[in-house]
Design an enzyme around this catalytic site. Structure first.
Site, PDB file in Angstrom:
ATOM      1  N   THR A  38       5.545   0.620   2.343  1.00 20.67           N
ATOM      2  CA  THR A  38       4.435  -0.179   2.845  1.00 20.67           C
ATOM      3  C   THR A  38       4.617  -1.652   2.515  1.00 20.67           C
ATOM      4  O   THR A  38       5.307  -2.007   1.541  1.00 20.67           O
ATOM      5  CB  THR A  38       3.107   0.312   2.221  1.00 20.67           C
ATOM      6  OG1 THR A  38       2.049  -0.582   2.552  1.00 20.67           O
ATOM      7  CG2 THR A  38       3.209   0.368   0.699  1.00 20.67           C
ATOM      8  N   ASP A  39       3.955  -2.518   3.283  1.00 19.88           N
ATOM      9  CA  ASP A  39       3.973  -3.953   2.980  1.00 19.88           C
ATOM     10  C   ASP A  39       3.108  -4.291   1.769  1.00 19.88           C
ATOM     11  O   ASP A  39       3.206  -5.396   1.217  1.00 19.88           O
ATOM     12  CB  ASP A  39       3.528  -4.774   4.196  1.00 19.88           C
ATOM     13  CG  ASP A  39       2.122  -4.436   4.693  1.00 19.88           C
ATOM     14  OD1 ASP A  39       1.481  -3.518   4.138  1.00 19.88           O
ATOM     15  OD2 ASP A  39       1.668  -5.076   5.653  1.00 19.88           O
ATOM     16  N   GLU A  40       2.274  -3.350   1.322  1.00 21.08           N
ATOM     17  CA  GLU A  40       1.369  -3.647   0.213  1.00 21.08           C
ATOM     18  C   GLU A  40       2.105  -3.862  -1.111  1.00 21.08           C
ATOM     19  O   GLU A  40       1.543  -4.414  -2.056  1.00 21.08           O
ATOM     20  CB  GLU A  40       0.315  -2.551   0.076  1.00 21.08           C
ATOM     21  CG  GLU A  40      -0.579  -2.456   1.303  1.00 21.08           C
ATOM     22  CD  GLU A  40      -1.826  -1.617   1.087  1.00 21.08           C
ATOM     23  OE1 GLU A  40      -2.379  -1.642  -0.036  1.00 21.08           O
ATOM     24  OE2 GLU A  40      -2.242  -0.934   2.035  1.00 21.08           O
ATOM     25  N   TYR A  81      -2.291   2.241  -5.669  1.00 24.94           N
ATOM     26  CA  TYR A  81      -1.475   2.732  -4.550  1.00 24.94           C
ATOM     27  C   TYR A  81      -0.230   1.882  -4.369  1.00 24.94           C
ATOM     28  O   TYR A  81       0.899   2.383  -4.319  1.00 24.94           O
ATOM     29  CB  TYR A  81      -2.289   2.747  -3.261  1.00 24.94           C
ATOM     30  CG  TYR A  81      -1.436   2.813  -2.012  1.00 24.94           C
ATOM     31  CD1 TYR A  81      -0.595   3.894  -1.783  1.00 24.94           C
ATOM     32  CD2 TYR A  81      -1.461   1.785  -1.068  1.00 24.94           C
ATOM     33  CE1 TYR A  81       0.213   3.955  -0.646  1.00 24.94           C
ATOM     34  CE2 TYR A  81      -0.671   1.837   0.069  1.00 24.94           C
ATOM     35  CZ  TYR A  81       0.166   2.919   0.270  1.00 24.94           C
ATOM     36  OH  TYR A  81       0.967   2.966   1.391  1.00 24.94           O
ATOM     37  N   LYS A 102       3.827   2.877  -4.847  1.00 27.03           N
ATOM     38  CA  LYS A 102       4.845   2.753  -3.800  1.00 27.03           C
ATOM     39  C   LYS A 102       5.953   1.785  -4.221  1.00 27.03           C
ATOM     40  O   LYS A 102       7.132   1.999  -3.908  1.00 27.03           O
ATOM     41  CB  LYS A 102       4.199   2.295  -2.491  1.00 27.03           C
ATOM     42  CG  LYS A 102       3.328   3.349  -1.818  1.00 27.03           C
ATOM     43  CD  LYS A 102       4.113   4.596  -1.434  1.00 27.03           C
ATOM     44  CE  LYS A 102       5.057   4.343  -0.267  1.00 27.03           C
ATOM     45  NZ  LYS A 102       5.735   5.600   0.169  1.00 27.03           N
TER      46      LYS A 102
END
Length: 356
Positions: free
Chosen positions: A134-136, A160, A164
């Site tokens: 993810t970009d997060e 989260y 990741k």
């Protein structure tokens, strides 16, 4: 056709990928899925008579099971979609995210390493481990900051995102330490058909149809880059085929929108498709207390995948959003199946104490 072990394939992105893979005869598929709340076997019902698709219920953290499946089916690739993926849930219960996203990925890598090391030289060169992220992991951007690149330093701001980020680092380490041929993709916010209705777009669509409040965190000005799920799936397959080992590829939709704008556009579409006399769905919009650690803006620079592999998104946000709303309106059997008591309990837990 090559064979792939796909983890988390009954979830939103994984299911859409598997359907594309089988309908286009990209891959034979072994789908390992824990079948948690966000999984839905109805997503893949059309494959029930497909002899080249096999579902196995199980956990990626079960190294004995993963080892057995690798030996049994001898896949040429592993595509890891399996993840706990909702920020709000990670705030309420971070332990599950550590268990699945960090430890689960570690055990999957270990089983893959042992399997890969026993392959012939030719099959070792053919093998791929593709990790979907993810970009997060990159943190948050200010309004005028440049978009995330593959070399942007990691700065996760939620449990989260931290889980990741950890899994991404393990994938990188297994390439550099053991030579396992890995690939990582970091995507922006996905939307489209078959998404579990805890996420912003399906939650807004379904609450609006039911005449319920449409919760918008804070001032609604948080910005996300929205990627249509089919565009994402095509990019993943391209990276699997042509990506350079050990590399990361950012996949974005080139569609930055504020959360408020997303909700307003959904309301406008519903006003057209499901009109009610003297009523606009926008009247249901409700601003609620912001999420803790809410990142202000995400944006993906996907020039690398465009330059190196020739990919770019085909769907713009307005056309993709219209398709998405129409899908939910046309598939209420699917909607009713996933709206279980557990989902209703989570909605109550997450939103009950957020005052307007």
């Amino acid at each position: 056709m090559l064979t792939a072990l796909i983890t988390g394939g009954a979830g939103f992105i994984g299911a859409n990928f598997i359907l594309l893979a089988r309908n286009n005869q990209w891959l034979n598929v072994i789908n390992l899925d824990k079948l948690t709340y966000a999984s839905n076997l109805q997503n893949l019902a059309e494959l029930q008579n497909d002899n080249y698709y096999h579902l196995v219920q199980g956990d990626i953290g079960n190294i004995e099971l993963v080892t057995y499946l690798l030996e049994q089916y001898q896949p040429n690739a592993i595509i890891n979609f399996a993840a706990e993926s909702h920020v709000d849930r990670s705030i309420l219960n971070p332990q599950k995210f550590i268990q699945t996203n960090v430890l689960g990925t570690f055990y999957l890598l270990e089983a893959s390493r042992f399997y890969w090391q026993k392959l012939s030289s030719q099959r070792q060169q053919q093998f791929r481990f593709l990790h979907v992220s993810t970009d997060e992991v990159y943190g948050s951007l200010n309004l005028k900051d440049p978009a995330f690149r593959e070399d942007t330093p990691y700065a996760p701001n939620s449990p989260y995102a931290a889980s990741k980020a950890a899994s991404d680092h393990f994938v990188r380490a297994y390439y550099h330490t053991y030579g396992l041929p890995t690939l990582t993709t970091n995507c922006s916010n996905n939307y489209g058909m078959r998404q579990f209705p805890e996420k912003l777009i399906p939650l807004t669509i379904l609450n609006a149809i039911d005449g319920k409040p449409l919760p918008i965190y804070g001032d609604g000005q948080n910005i996300r880059d929205w990627l249509y799920v089919i565009d994402h799936c095509k990019a993943i397959y391209l990276v699997l085929q042509q990506g350079k080992m050990g590399e990361t590829y950012n996949i974005g939709g080139l569609n930055e929108q504020t959360n408020l704008s997303v909700v307003e556009k959904i309301c406008a579409i519903l006003d057209e498709l499901v009109p009610k006399p003297d009523f606009s769905y926008s009247s249901l919009m409700t601003f609620v207390k912001d999420r803790p650690g809410h990142d202000r803006r995400y944006a993906i620079d996907c020039n690398k995948i465009k330059r190196d592999l020739g990919w770019q998104p085909q769907e713009n946000f307005d056309s993709g959003l219209l398709k998405t709303v129409q899908w939910y309106l046309n598939n209420f059997d699917w909607v009713n199946q996933v709206r279980s008591g557990a989902y209703q309990n989570w909605l109550k837990q997450n939103y009950e104490n957020r005052k307007s």
